[in-house]
Design a protein around this motif. Structure first.
Motif, PDB file in Angstrom:
ATOM      1  N   ARG A 537     -36.422   7.351  59.528  1.00 46.63           N
ATOM      2  CA  ARG A 537     -35.188   7.121  60.110  1.00 46.63           C
ATOM      3  C   ARG A 537     -34.913   7.427  61.602  1.00 46.63           C
ATOM      4  O   ARG A 537     -33.857   6.626  62.889  1.00 46.63           O
ATOM      5  N   GLU A 538     -35.564   7.662  62.868  1.00 49.55           N
ATOM      6  CA  GLU A 538     -35.690   7.848  64.135  1.00 49.55           C
ATOM      7  C   GLU A 538     -35.811   6.347  64.511  1.00 49.55           C
ATOM      8  O   GLU A 538     -35.135   5.579  65.708  1.00 49.55           O
ATOM      9  N   LYS A 539     -36.967   5.211  63.839  1.00 51.40           N
ATOM     10  CA  LYS A 539     -36.971   3.989  64.639  1.00 51.40           C
ATOM     11  C   LYS A 539     -35.528   3.372  63.983  1.00 51.40           C
ATOM     12  O   LYS A 539     -35.340   1.994  65.006  1.00 51.40           O
ATOM     13  N   CYS A 540     -35.209   3.321  62.491  1.00 51.93           N
ATOM     14  CA  CYS A 540     -33.730   2.461  62.713  1.00 51.93           C
ATOM     15  C   CYS A 540     -32.557   3.369  63.381  1.00 51.93           C
ATOM     16  O   CYS A 540     -31.893   2.905  63.474  1.00 51.93           O
ATOM     17  N   ASP A 541     -32.968   4.298  63.765  1.00 54.88           N
ATOM     18  CA  ASP A 541     -31.609   4.695  64.783  1.00 54.88           C
ATOM     19  C   ASP A 541     -31.857   3.898  65.553  1.00 54.88           C
ATOM     20  O   ASP A 541     -30.449   3.303  66.284  1.00 54.88           O
ATOM     21  N   GLU A 542     -33.234   3.491  66.404  1.00 52.58           N
ATOM     22  CA  GLU A 542     -33.091   2.615  68.044  1.00 52.58           C
ATOM     23  C   GLU A 542     -32.582   1.217  67.213  1.00 52.58           C
ATOM     24  O   GLU A 542     -32.323   0.701  68.235  1.00 52.58           O
ATOM     25  N   GLN A 545     -26.446   1.579  64.247  1.00 48.98           N
ATOM     26  CA  GLN A 545     -26.062   3.192  63.754  1.00 48.98           C
ATOM     27  C   GLN A 545     -26.455   3.762  62.415  1.00 48.98           C
ATOM     28  O   GLN A 545     -26.325   2.366  61.231  1.00 48.98           O
ATOM     29  N   VAL A 546     -27.140   4.132  61.635  1.00 54.22           N
ATOM     30  CA  VAL A 546     -27.393   4.760  60.808  1.00 54.22           C
ATOM     31  C   VAL A 546     -26.621   5.051  59.839  1.00 54.22           C
ATOM     32  O   VAL A 546     -25.994   6.083  60.162  1.00 54.22           O
ATOM     33  N   GLU A 548     -25.185   6.792  57.024  1.00 53.28           N
ATOM     34  CA  GLU A 548     -24.917   8.426  55.801  1.00 53.28           C
ATOM     35  C   GLU A 548     -24.424   8.194  54.575  1.00 53.28           C
ATOM     36  O   GLU A 548     -22.564   8.018  54.752  1.00 53.28           O
ATOM     37  N   ALA A 554     -29.156   9.182  54.477  1.00 56.11           N
ATOM     38  CA  ALA A 554     -29.442   7.667  55.447  1.00 56.11           C
ATOM     39  C   ALA A 554     -30.374   7.343  54.404  1.00 56.11           C
ATOM     40  O   ALA A 554     -30.741   6.217  54.370  1.00 56.11           O
ATOM     41  N   VAL A 756     -28.178   0.641  58.275  1.00 53.23           N
ATOM     42  CA  VAL A 756     -28.375   0.224  60.188  1.00 53.23           C
ATOM     43  C   VAL A 756     -26.910  -0.991  60.066  1.00 53.23           C
ATOM     44  O   VAL A 756     -26.785  -1.953  59.690  1.00 53.23           O
TER      45      VAL A 756
END
Length: 757
Positions: A537-542, A545-546, A548, A554, A756
């Motif tokens: 999840r953290e890498k996709c946030d980078e 926009q993820v 939900e 997510a 994303v």
């Protein structure tokens, strides 16, 4: 459109299926109008009288047909009453007692004539048709063409039909049909013969070296794709006989037999590494053997080849060609004339450093004398080519004959388009592949790309193709030495990490991953260590926009889950071809609803399908479908069309009748792309169906074009079938592409997916 026309449209498109097991059952229905309870809403009571009753062949046979939702015309039960709430607010109810049926309606002499159709005979009611593992490149629910016509269509797709002298429509198709139909009637494997792959051009202004490179590989893959596409529709399959003409022309152009042998040996190596199992290589010496005899030269060592090449060339020189006169052919045969002109053109560069165009002291010949030498050599090549062609015809008398040269396409030879989007003269042995900064491939002489900043990509320890310099492939000093970029086929990119480097998704710059996904549409990472859901999840946030989702957040765990109703997504059934978010809606200013699809899909494979039993993810590049699959007339017809799609409400999406554009523009790439959802009738699935039709079109037009689009989305030319391996990461452009999943045997298959923007 009246309610009965809606029903007529949806029923007609279902009349033909691969499993139709009974003649349509005619029914007469007499309408009896009565006053509605509310003004302006007349009701119609329909009485049925069966003219013919279906015969059940044995007590184990169960007859099923399609239950569906027609726009907002809703079938409310399986066996009792169907209630229709039509688009023009008219209502009608229909009672059935024994069969769940679908029907066709027309209006004749005041009667509505319905036909029970698509009664599907199934002996195993526990397995829905969509749960059966099948060929991933066949649209299973699209009516099949006649086998001969289907094979003709596949071959025709590869032909070069743009030439001004093309006579394919007038004569060529019938000639090709005759050849193909005779083979199919005998139920033999279809042989297609392609003379070519002689040796690389001696000019280093055109090619990267003397051995095969990416240009050769792409044409080999294109020929393999042709053979596999035929096998998809014709069980005996097809084989492409590649007849190397290197020995024929090598001596004329100053190429040694050793050079020709090395080039052909590397072609075989490429085929083995790429799994191109439907290609077979033929040498000149094989052509002197009788038809049907084994191709003995395939096991030749280098020394054996060098011995037989001289003998084969001598036999070729002595071979008479009845009725052949070069000067007459140059005047009357379009193919011969165009081949001659092509020879003259490429000989300018191929012979520029050759002794044939030099004086005794080593200086270049005057221009006029050099031109005369080239004309003599071109004529020698045509004479040898005529003998070679006669040998090919005698050795493979029942084969479909393909060519890399221009022809009038009236048969028996047919010129093929070597590279989509290019003139057919761009042969791989005279050109180089160049990958542009936008990820697309083009082909041309090496000299034409020298002025562009580029890097030389190597494979097999030699230059393989050129890639325009771009910061997108720079993943950082720590990562660059431990990864390689490999082009996927028919599109996409694979980044392979050296496992000894112990890299994971956490190490990657996600801004670069986003750019690479835009460039290649499908970006596959292999050799990177798995990460947990928090890091995923953290890498996709980078990356962006993820999104939900209310029911699962997510991350969607794509595995069998009977507790979450998302149609067939969390089952082992196959799914319809679609794009994610087609049923995720947003409200427009006018109050209507439309799709709200995410930009990217990001997958991590936790558990792959056991063995090779289905479970593939199919990804289709819709930009390629529009450019190379549809005709100009089809694109123009679809340009301003919309389609309507409906699926019943489940726990996550559905319940809205949506009217959506078919062709849109991808804002990131500026490509025109397709938005579509494969029709998914109830009889194929245990879960919820989806109904689709094209607006502002006749029922016949909607059905025909819908089937056409769906078939192209599964076409091998545009569709990549990904077989998952544990640890795979796949970044997919959900705008540029459409996708689906094939059925698989029940097993602990599991992917994690994040959307994303």
């Amino acid at each position: 459109m009246a309610w009965y026309q809606n029903i007529a449209f949806f029923a007609r498109r279902f009349q033909t299926t691969p499993t139709l097991a009974h003649e349509p059952v005619p029914v007469v229905i007499t309408p009896q109008k009565r006053r509605s309870r509310s003004a302006g809403h007349p009701r119609v009571k329909l009485k049925l009288r069966l003219r013919k009753t279906p015969k059940l062949y044995n007590h184990d046979t169960i007859w099923h047909s399609r239950q569906s939702t027609i726009g907002i015309v809703h079938c409310r039960s399986l066996h009792s009453t169907f209630t229709f709430s039509s688009l023009n607010n008219q209502d009608c109810s229909l009672s059935l007692s024994t069969l769940n049926v679908y029907f066709l309606v027309s209006q004749q002499s005041g009667l509505f004539i319905f036909t029970l159709c698509n009664l599907v005979m199934r002996t195993d009611i526990n397995i829905a048709p969509a749960a059966r593992i099948s060929n991933p490149h066949i649209a299973q629910w699209v009516p099949r063409k006649d086998t001969i016509e289907a094979v003709l269509s596949v071959i025709e797709q590869c032909l070069y039909l743009d030439g001004p002298e093309s006579q394919f429509e007038e004569k060529g198709r019938n000639s090709l049909r005759t050849t193909v139909s005779q083979i199919i009637q005998r139920q033999e494997r279809i042989e297609l013969v392609f003379p070519g792959f002689p040796f690389k051009s001696p000019s280093l202004n055109k090619v990267l070296g003397v051995l095969p490179d990416f240009a050769d590989e792409l044409l080999l893959r294109r020929l393999e794709l042709l053979a596999r596409s035929i096998q998809d529709i014709y069980a005996p399959g097809a084989v492409i006989r590649i007849v190397s003409d290197g020995v024929v022309y090598g001596a004329i152009l100053g190429q040694t037999d050793f050079t020709v042998y090395q080039y052909n040996a590397e072609l075989r190596r490429i085929c083995k590494d790429a799994g191109l199992t439907n290609l077979s290589f033929v040498r000149l010496i094989d052509l002197f053997d009788p038809p049907e005899s084994p191709l003995a030269s395939n096991d030749q060592t280098q020394s054996e080849y060098l011995q037989t090449a001289t003998e084969a060339r001598r036999k070729l020189t002595e071979l008479p060609v009845p009725g052949w006169n070069l000067e007459d052919r140059l005047k009357t045969d379009y193919g011969v004339l165009m081949t001659y002109r092509g020879y003259l053109k490429f000989l300018i560069s191929d012979l520029e450093n050759c002794d044939l165009l030099k004086t005794s002291d080593g200086s270049p010949l005057p221009r006029s004398r050099a031109e005369k030498v080239r004309k003599v050599i071109a004529r020698q090549m045509l004479e040898c080519g005529a003998r070679f062609s006669l040998l090919v015809e005698r050795r493979f008398p029942r084969a479909v004959r393909l060519s890399c040269h221009h022809h009038d396409q009236n048969g028996p030879k047919f010129g093929i388009r070597l590279f989509p989007g290019h003139d057919m003269n761009v042969s791989p042995w005279h050109n180089t592949i160049f990958e542009k900064a936008d990820g697309s491939l083009t082909i041309g002489s090496y000299e034409s790309f020298r002025s562009i900043d580029h890097v030389v990509v190597e494979r097999y320890g030699r230059p393989y193709f050129l890639r325009e310099a771009s910061p997108a492939t720079d993943l950082g000093e720590r990562i660059n030495p431990h990864v390689s970029f490999e082009r996927n086929f028919p599109f996409g990119m694979i980044i392979v990490a050296d496992k000894a480097a112990n890299l994971s998704l956490q190490d990657l710059p996600m801004d670069k991953i986003r750019v690479l996904t835009n460039l290649y549409s499908a970006l596959l990472l292999r050799g990177f260590a798995s990460v947990d859901q928090a890091v995923f999840r953290e890498k996709c946030d980078e990356m962006g926009q993820v999104i939900e989702w209310p029911k699962f957040g997510a991350i969607l765990e794509l595995k069998e889950n009977p507790d979450l109703d998302m149609n067939s997504s969390l089952t082992c059934e196959s799914m319809p071809m679609h794009y994610d978010g087609v049923f995720k809606t947003k409200t427009l200013p006018d109050g209507s609803k439309t799709h709200d699809f995410p930009k990217y899909q990001v997958f991590q494979c936790i558990k792959a399908t056991e063995g090779s039993e289905g479970g593939q993810t199919l990804l289709t590049n819709t930009d390629h479908v529009l450019r190379f699959g549809l005709t100009n007339a089809e694109r123009d017809w679809l340009k301003n069309k919309t389609y309507s799609v409906f699926t019943p409400l489940n726990q996550v999406f559905g319940g809205d009748l949506l009217k959506l554009p078919i062709i849109m523009q991808n804002e990131e790439t500026s490509h025109d792309i397709i938005r579509w959802h494969e029709d998914w009738p109830q009889y194929v699935t245990k879960y919820k169906h989806a109904d689709v039709f094209i607006n502002d079109a006749t029922p016949e037009e909607s059905s025909s074009m819908g089937n056409r689009l769906t078939s192209l989305l599964y076409d091998r030319r545009f569709c990549y079938a990904h077989s998952w391996a544990e640890g795979d990461y796949l970044f997919a452009d959900n705008v540029e592409m459409m996708h689906t999943r094939t059925a698989f045997k029940p097993c602990p298959r599991e992917l994690w997916r994040i959307h994303v923007n």
